[in-house]
Scaffold this motif. Structure first.
Motif, PDB file in Angstrom:
ATOM      1  N   LEU A 151       0.827  -1.207   0.000  1.00  0.00           N
ATOM      2  CA  LEU A 151       0.000   0.000   0.000  1.00  0.00           C
ATOM      3  C   LEU A 151       0.865   1.261   0.000  1.00  0.00           C
ATOM      4  N   CYS A 152       2.014   1.219   0.642  1.00  0.00           N
ATOM      5  CA  CYS A 152       2.938   2.352   0.560  1.00  0.00           C
ATOM      6  C   CYS A 152       3.356   2.593  -0.880  1.00  0.00           C
ATOM      7  N   ARG A 153       3.620   1.513  -1.605  1.00  0.00           N
ATOM      8  CA  ARG A 153       4.013   1.644  -3.006  1.00  0.00           C
ATOM      9  C   ARG A 153       2.867   2.212  -3.835  1.00  0.00           C
ATOM     10  N   CYS A 154       1.664   1.714  -3.599  1.00  0.00           N
ATOM     11  CA  CYS A 154       0.494   2.252  -4.300  1.00  0.00           C
ATOM     12  C   CYS A 154       0.311   3.729  -3.974  1.00  0.00           C
ATOM     13  N   GLY A 155       0.530   4.075  -2.699  1.00  0.00           N
ATOM     14  CA  GLY A 155       0.355   5.455  -2.267  1.00  0.00           C
ATOM     15  C   GLY A 155       1.270   6.417  -2.998  1.00  0.00           C
ATOM     16  N   VAL A 156       2.488   5.964  -3.283  1.00  0.00           N
ATOM     17  CA  VAL A 156       3.418   6.800  -4.035  1.00  0.00           C
ATOM     18  C   VAL A 156       2.931   6.962  -5.477  1.00  0.00           C
ATOM     19  N   ASP A 157       2.440   5.890  -6.060  1.00  0.00           N
ATOM     20  CA  ASP A 157       2.001   5.928  -7.456  1.00  0.00           C
ATOM     21  C   ASP A 157       0.800   6.835  -7.678  1.00  0.00           C
ATOM     22  N   VAL A 158      -0.027   7.005  -6.660  1.00  0.00           N
ATOM     23  CA  VAL A 158      -1.216   7.869  -6.813  1.00  0.00           C
ATOM     24  C   VAL A 158      -1.012   9.232  -6.153  1.00  0.00           C
ATOM     25  N   ASN A 159       0.233   9.497  -5.717  1.00  0.00           N
ATOM     26  CA  ASN A 159       0.596  10.790  -5.130  1.00  0.00           C
ATOM     27  C   ASN A 159      -0.079  11.070  -3.783  1.00  0.00           C
ATOM     28  N   LEU A 161       1.415   9.735  -1.161  1.00  0.00           N
ATOM     29  CA  LEU A 161       2.661   9.816  -0.404  1.00  0.00           C
ATOM     30  C   LEU A 161       3.792  10.239  -1.336  1.00  0.00           C
ATOM     31  N   THR A 162       4.714  11.042  -0.821  1.00  0.00           N
ATOM     32  CA  THR A 162       5.953  11.273  -1.553  1.00  0.00           C
ATOM     33  C   THR A 162       6.856  10.065  -1.313  1.00  0.00           C
ATOM     34  N   GLU A 163       7.885   9.931  -2.115  1.00  0.00           N
ATOM     35  CA  GLU A 163       8.814   8.822  -1.897  1.00  0.00           C
ATOM     36  C   GLU A 163       9.490   8.956  -0.535  1.00  0.00           C
ATOM     37  N   GLU A 164       9.809  10.178  -0.135  1.00  0.00           N
ATOM     38  CA  GLU A 164      10.425  10.391   1.181  1.00  0.00           C
ATOM     39  C   GLU A 164       9.495   9.926   2.299  1.00  0.00           C
ATOM     40  N   GLU A 165       8.222  10.261   2.190  1.00  0.00           N
ATOM     41  CA  GLU A 165       7.262   9.821   3.196  1.00  0.00           C
ATOM     42  C   GLU A 165       7.166   8.302   3.216  1.00  0.00           C
ATOM     43  N   ALA A 166       7.132   7.693   2.046  1.00  0.00           N
ATOM     44  CA  ALA A 166       7.001   6.234   1.968  1.00  0.00           C
ATOM     45  C   ALA A 166       8.161   5.541   2.666  1.00  0.00           C
ATOM     46  N   TRP A 167       9.391   6.029   2.451  1.00  0.00           N
ATOM     47  CA  TRP A 167      10.538   5.397   3.103  1.00  0.00           C
ATOM     48  C   TRP A 167      10.456   5.540   4.615  1.00  0.00           C
ATOM     49  N   HIS A 168       9.929   6.654   5.097  1.00  0.00           N
ATOM     50  CA  HIS A 168       9.799   6.838   6.538  1.00  0.00           C
ATOM     51  C   HIS A 168       8.729   5.931   7.135  1.00  0.00           C
ATOM     52  N   TYR A 169       7.711   5.588   6.355  1.00  0.00           N
ATOM     53  CA  TYR A 169       6.706   4.634   6.817  1.00  0.00           C
ATOM     54  C   TYR A 169       7.218   3.197   6.704  1.00  0.00           C
ATOM     55  N   LEU A 170       8.057   2.950   5.701  1.00  0.00           N
ATOM     56  CA  LEU A 170       8.543   1.584   5.472  1.00  0.00           C
ATOM     57  C   LEU A 170       9.639   1.176   6.450  1.00  0.00           C
ATOM     58  N   LYS A 171      10.442   2.121   6.876  1.00  0.00           N
ATOM     59  CA  LYS A 171      11.548   1.770   7.772  1.00  0.00           C
ATOM     60  C   LYS A 171      11.067   1.129   9.069  1.00  0.00           C
TER      61      LYS A 171
END
Length: 251
Positions: A151-159, A161-171
Motif C-alpha cells: 500500500l505504501c508503493r500504491c500510495g506513491v504511485d497515486v501521489n 505519499l511522496t517517496e520520502e514519506e514512503a521510506w519513513h513509513y517503510l523503515k
C-alpha cells in the motif's frame, strides 16, 4: 501482547537508506508486487506497457476496491491498522492455548468439533495448532506487513505519499518484521498462513495429515489466487532479492 501504537510520524531522518536497504524494504511486498505486475527494483511501479495515467488509475482502483482507501488520510489510517493487526493477536492467543497445558485441557474439553467447526476462530485455531512452534514469535503478521508495504508503493504511485514519506513509513515496518521473523522463509510461511485464514480456508482443504509443508491442491491454488505458487517461485529464484539479501540487514 502487541503494543498498540500508530505508525511513526514522518520526520527528518539524518541516516539515509542505502540502495540495499531500500530493496530489502520493497521486498517485503514481494508476493503482492509480483501478483500485480510490480518489479522490486524501484519504489514506484514502472511498466513498458502502461502509461503513468494508467498506472495511477490501476492503483487508485486497488486502493479503493481492495481497501476502501480514497485519500491520504484513509491510507495512513489503514497503515496503522496493518501495523497493529488484531487478527494476529487472536492467532497468538490460539497458539498460547495450544502450548500451555492448563489452557490446552480446557480447549480439549470443549467440544471443538461442534462449537468451533467452520467458524473463523475454529479455522484459526486449526492453523495455530500446526504452526504453534514455527510461528511462535511472529504469528501471521507477515500478511499485514506485506500489505502495508504494498500500500505504501500504491500510495506513491497515486501521489498520496511522496517517496520520502514512503521510506519513513517503510523503515519502522521493516524493523518490526525483523523482530518477528528470523528468515525470508519464515516470513513467507507467516504470509501464506495469514492469507489462508483471511480467506477462511480450512486445514482439511490443505493437508491430508498435519505437517508444516504446503502441498496445495489446484482448487486451493485458485482460492488463494496462486499466492503460494508465487511465494514458492520467489524462494526458488536465485536472482530474487529474498534469495540474495540477508534477512538481518541493519537499519
Amino acid at each position: 501482547m502487541h503494543n498498540q501504537s500508530e505508525v511513526p510520524c514522518v520526520i527528518t531522518d539524518d541516516a539515509a537508506l542505502s540502495s540495499e536497504q531500500k530493496l530489502w524494504l520493497i521486498s517485503l511486498s514481494g508476493h503482492l508486487s509480483m501478483q500485480n505486475g510490480y518489479s522490486l527494483n524501484t519504489l514506484k511501479h514502472h511498466s513498458k506497457n502502461e502509461t503513468d495515467e494508467s498506472i495511477t488509475n490501476d492503483n487508485l482502483s486497488i486502493l479503493n476496491n481492495g481497501y476502501g482507501v480514497t485519500t491520504k488520510e484513509e491510507l495512513i489510517k489503514t497503515l496503522n491498522v496493518f501495523y497493529n493487526t488484531s487478527n494476529s493477536q487472536v492467532f497468538m492467543n490460539c497458539m498460547a492455548e495450544l502450548t500451555r497445558n492448563d489452557l490446552l485441557a480446557r480447549y480439549n474439553i470443549e467440544n471443538k468439533s461442534t462449537a468451533y467447526q467452520n467458524t473463523p476462530i475454529g479455522i484459526m485455531s486449526d492453523w495455530a495448532g500446526i504452526h504453534k512452534f514455527s510461528l511462535a514469535r511472529g504469528g501471521i503478521r507477515a500478511f499485514d506487513i506485506g500489505r502495508y508495504t504494498f500500500l505504501c508503493r500504491c500510495g506513491v504511485d497515486v501521489n498520496f505519499l511522496t517517496e520520502e514519506e514512503a521510506w519513513h513509513y517503510l523503515k519502522p515496518i521493516g524493523k518490526l518484521a525483523q523482530t518477528l521473523f528470523v528468515s525470508w522463509q519464515e516470513y513467507a510461511t507467516s504470509y501464506v498462513v495469514g492469507r489462508c485464514i483471511w480467506q477462511k480456508i480450512k486445514i482439511l482443504q490443505t493437508y491430508s495429515e498435519p505437517n508444516p509443508d504446503f502441498n496445495f491442491s489446484h482448487d486451493l491454488f485458485e482460492k488463494i489466487n496462486d499466492s503460494t505458487t508465487t511465494l514458492q517461485n520467489i524462494l526458488a529464484d536465485d536472482e530474487h532479492p529474498w534469495c540474495q539479501l540477508d534477512w538481518e540487514i541493519h537499519f
